[in-house]
Design an enzyme around this catalytic site. Structure first.
Site, PDB file in Angstrom:
ATOM      1  N   ASP A   1       0.723  -1.226   0.183  1.00 22.97           N
ATOM      2  CA  ASP A   1       0.702  -0.007  -0.029  1.00 22.97           C
ATOM      3  C   ASP A   1       0.983   0.897   0.176  1.00 22.97           C
ATOM      4  O   ASP A   1       0.488   2.556   0.200  1.00 22.97           O
ATOM      5  CB  ASP A   1      -0.836   0.083   1.199  1.00 22.97           C
ATOM      6  CG  ASP A   1      -2.069  -1.007   1.460  1.00 22.97           C
ATOM      7  OD1 ASP A   1      -2.960  -1.171   0.131  1.00 22.97           O
ATOM      8  OD2 ASP A   1      -2.048  -1.865   2.764  1.00 22.97           O
TER       9      ASP A   1
ATOM     10  N   SER B   1       2.466   6.880   0.705  1.00 18.73           N
ATOM     11  CA  SER B   1       1.501   5.611   1.368  1.00 18.73           C
ATOM     12  C   SER B   1      -0.236   6.076   0.945  1.00 18.73           C
ATOM     13  O   SER B   1      -0.459   7.173   0.657  1.00 18.73           O
ATOM     14  CB  SER B   1       1.369   6.291   2.851  1.00 18.73           C
ATOM     15  OG  SER B   1       0.576   5.297   3.637  1.00 18.73           O
ATOM     16  N   ARG B   2      -0.532   5.149   0.737  1.00 18.24           N
ATOM     17  CA  ARG B   2      -1.884   5.143  -0.315  1.00 18.24           C
ATOM     18  C   ARG B   2      -2.698   4.601   0.397  1.00 18.24           C
ATOM     19  O   ARG B   2      -4.256   5.582   0.108  1.00 18.24           O
ATOM     20  CB  ARG B   2      -2.475   3.562  -1.214  1.00 18.24           C
ATOM     21  CG  ARG B   2      -1.430   3.778  -2.304  1.00 18.24           C
ATOM     22  CD  ARG B   2      -1.850   2.038  -3.215  1.00 18.24           C
ATOM     23  NE  ARG B   2      -0.737   2.142  -3.991  1.00 18.24           N
ATOM     24  CZ  ARG B   2      -0.087   0.842  -4.580  1.00 18.24           C
ATOM     25  NH1 ARG B   2      -1.430   0.091  -4.205  1.00 18.24           N
ATOM     26  NH2 ARG B   2       1.350   0.640  -4.607  1.00 18.24           N
ATOM     27  N   VAL B   3      -2.574   4.404   1.801  1.00 21.69           N
ATOM     28  CA  VAL B   3      -3.832   5.324   2.965  1.00 21.69           C
ATOM     29  C   VAL B   3      -3.706   6.639   3.859  1.00 21.69           C
ATOM     30  O   VAL B   3      -5.223   7.241   3.978  1.00 21.69           O
ATOM     31  CB  VAL B   3      -3.641   3.670   4.025  1.00 21.69           C
ATOM     32  CG1 VAL B   3      -3.967   4.019   5.539  1.00 21.69           C
ATOM     33  CG2 VAL B   3      -3.897   3.041   3.383  1.00 21.69           C
TER      34      VAL B   3
END
Lengths: 528, 179
Positions: A366, A391-393
């Site tokens: 992610d 950070s894809r979150v």
């Protein structure tokens, strides 16, 4: 020595023997055709299943990996010394698993879960956790929302990691990949002391034994072993143990995750693990693909990293989770709300991220933290390349105060780097450009951080607030570090209530005003 | 290709053809004869030698066995030598006998004991084996003696093993204590 009476000894022997079966059983067996290089080919075992544990005469275990027309290929989980052509191999009917319990914390174990730190057997209730297990399905998960504090300013501010996320740490050799992981583990001490521990697992796959000993020492010295498990399969261990080590670590992590607690696992490193897997695959005569890796090397990593998850915060649903091991299910200890955060590490060769394993793992995770050797050598440590790290979150894994304060930081730094290259050509710059440059330079200084000194999130919020708002413009660049130290000490002493409100996620105007005044006061002594 | 797979394929074709031509029992006798001859290392070493040309091997075969085999096995051996697979002949013979027993519904069972079993004990074991659901209705018993078992016996059938030997029990006891 305390005397032991003969009666006691015979009682112990009787107890040991009470469970001993004298009845012989019909066993399914095969015989070894060929053995060597950590693998064996076995004739017979016609009903053996893929992934099943089989046992040799001398007690060494092996895992079935290849089922062929006329033989079975197994990988040995121990030395091949006592195994000869013609040796008998028995089916066990079980799948490979390791024994995990509360008391595994603080220990150094091998891939089979056996302690190798010389502190004796692992006590307490132990549960069989399978090495290979399916990841939780969609309904047993929930979105990642809580932050996992790494204690590293650059990461917590710009590349936040959430609990249950998979964040890749990638970079060349000697760029501080392991250091980031170790700092993150050390930073969890704050939560352990507070009684909300994040259990940490450090998996060393294919590392030097000296490196593992050093990591153990650092963690011990920083009081981090109280909540950490080290799984070690060093470079001298057989290749099967090396490529199964991350799976053993994941099994330990799942124990904490499924009993409703947060856990963090570091896979150091997956490139060496892939090499060990390639070795075994080639010996088993599986066809080589790109870079001679077998076709299923992507699946090897994707199934491992899928096991990192944030489990739904509902005990009833969590207890029906798929593939829960029986021993854990029957114990009634399964709870919801646990998480397993994974920090896989990949070592690149000459910054080539387009090689096979790096691209695979980048696509699975992610997000990634890029470390570069030229940044490292120019003194920017941690050597994180902020531009390409993501950070894809994102913001949902940050506390509110940090989200607000660091919102513009990444953009500011991107702008700064663009102008920095441009400014090298001329000296006549307008005031706006100059201020961006000056602010950028100071932010770079703020984001530098020495090893083994993670910073708590409230302190990070305070110092980054000063940086992004340009309150440091009177402090010379080379004094920013000293200023930061003095400022944080003063803030902690004079206004602890401000820090605790930052920690609670609140960013009140009057508190910010207090921070600003304090900073400007201290800055005066540095200007000139 | 692996030895096991070559042996399986040659053996299967011989079995199928001998069934078609109603020569199964003759073929079995011939294969057993060949196997008995190959008990001498000399013949195996000769067949396995990569230096000797295949026409030479064929000439030796004809000189030694010419006319001795009645069934199609004779032609089969010649074919195997022509195809350069004579080095796997022992495995082919074993595999053929194995497939024959499978075809006939005979379980090949080996009983290993520490000392020679009495005829009475043998009959008892045989009766018990026939009672169990693990074997076909016909069984082909073979007896072996292995003193390292100390006492008791082991029954091997295919890839199943029933180990009631003293040595195995001692080993289990050792494991129990080492845990």
């Amino acid at each position: 020595m305390v005397g032991v009476s003969p009666e006691e000894i015979s009682a112990i022997i009787k107890e040991q023997l009470s469970g001993f079966k004298t009845e012989a059983e019909l066993e399914e067996v095969g015989s070894v055709l060929q053995v060597g290089d950590g693998i064996a080919r076995v004739y017979g075992l016609s009903k053996a299943r893929a992934g099943e544990l089989v046992e040799f005469e001398n007690g060494v275990n092996a895992i079935v990996l290849n089922l062929e027309e006329d033989n079975v290929g197994v990988v040995l989980m121990g030395p091949s010394d006592g195994i000869k052509e013609g040796s008998t191999v028995r089916r066990t009917g079980k799948i490979a698993s390791i024994q995990v319990g509360e008391e595994i914390v603080g220990r150094v174990v091998n891939t089979l879960g056996q302690p190798i730190d010389g502190k004796g057997a692992i006590g307490g209730d132990l549960y069989d956790m399978p090495l290979e297990r399916k990841a939780p399905g969609v309904i047993y998960r929930q979105p990642v929302t809580e932050p996992l504090q790494t204690g590293i300013k650059a990461i917590d501010a710009m590349i936040p990691i959430g609990r249950g996320q998979r964040e890749l740490i990638i970079g060349d050799r000697q760029t501080g990949k392991t250091a980031i992981a170790i700092d993150t583990i050390i930073n969890q001490k704050e939560f352990y002391d507070r009684g909300e521990p994040v259990f940490c697992i450090y998996v060393a796959s294919g590392q030097k034994s000296s490196t593992v000993a050093q990591v153990a020492k650092v963690l011990e010295d920083n009081g981090a072993m109280d909540y950490t498990v080290i799984v070690s399969a060093s470079a001298s261990d057989p290749a099967p143990l090396q490529f199964y080590a991350p799976f053993a670590g994941a099994a330990i992590g799942e124990y904490f995750r499924d009993t409703g607690r947060p856990a963090l696992i570091v896979y150091d490193d997956l490139s060496k693990q892939a090499v060990a897997y390639r070795e075994v695959s080639l010996l088993l005569k599986r066809p080589p693909g790109r870079e001679a890796y077998p076709g299923d090397v992507f699946y090897l990593h994707s199934r491992l990293l899928e096991r990192a998850a944030k489990v739904i915060d509902n005990d009833a649903i969590a207890q029906t989770m798929n593939d829960l091991p029986d021993s854990l299910k029957n114990s009634g200890k399964v709870r919801g709300g646990g998480s397993l955060t994974a920090l896989p590490i990949i070592e690149t060769q000459a910054a080539d991220v387009s090689a096979y394993i790096p691209t695979n793992v980048i696509s699975i995770t992610d997000g990634q933290i890029f470390l570069e050797s030229n940044l490292f050598n120019s003194g920017i440590r941690p050597a994180i390349n902020v531009g390409i790290s993501v950070s894809r979150v994102g913001g949902s894994a940050q506390i509110k105060s940090m989200k607000k304060v660091s919102g513009t930081l990444k953009l500011d730094q991107a702008q700064y780097r663009e102008l920095e290259a441009f400014s090298k050509f001329g000296s006549d710059l307008d005031a706006a450009t100059l201020s961006t440059l000056e602010k950028g330079k100071r932010n770079v200084e703020i984001l530098k951080q020495p090893q083994y000194s993670p910073l708590s999130v409230e302190n990070q919020v305070a110092i980054i607030y000063l940086g992004t708002n340009g309150y440091l413009k009177d402090v010379p660049v080379n004094k920013v570090k000293a200023f930061e130290e003095e400022f944080l000490t003063a803030l902690g002493q004079k206004h602890p209530e401000v820090l605790s409100s930052f920690k609670a996620g609140k960013l009140e105007k009057e508190n910010l005003e207090l921070v600003k005044t304090l900073a400007l006061n201290i800055a005066k002594s540095y200007s000139a | 290709m692996s030895v096991g797979r070559i042996a399986t394929r040659y053996a299967k074709s011989l079995l199928d053809l001998s069934i078609d031509q109603n020569q199964l029992e003759d073929a079995v006798a011939d294969i057993q004869g060949m196997k008995a001859t190959m008990a001498s290392k000399e013949l195996i070493n000769f067949f396995k030698s990569p230096v000797i040309k295949s026409d030479k091997k064929l000439a030796v075969y004809n000189a030694a066995f010419g006319g001795k085999f009645k069934s199609i096995a004779d032609k089969f051996f010649q074919l195997v030598i022509k195809k350069g697979r004579e080095d796997v002949l022992p495995e082919i013979c074993d595999e053929f006998l194995h497939q024959y027993k499978e075809h006939k519904g005979i379980s090949a069972i080996t009983i290993v004991s520490a000392s020679k079993m009495s005829a009475e004990a043998e009959a008892k074991v045989k009766a018990r084996l026939l009672e169990s659901n693990e074997t076909y209705s016909n069984i082909d018993l073979e007896f072996e003696i292995d003193e390292s078992l100390i006492g008791g016996f082991k029954i091997k059938m295919g890839d199943k093993l029933y180990d009631a030997s003293v040595a195995h029990k001692l080993e289990q006891l050792r494991k129990e204590f080492s845990n």
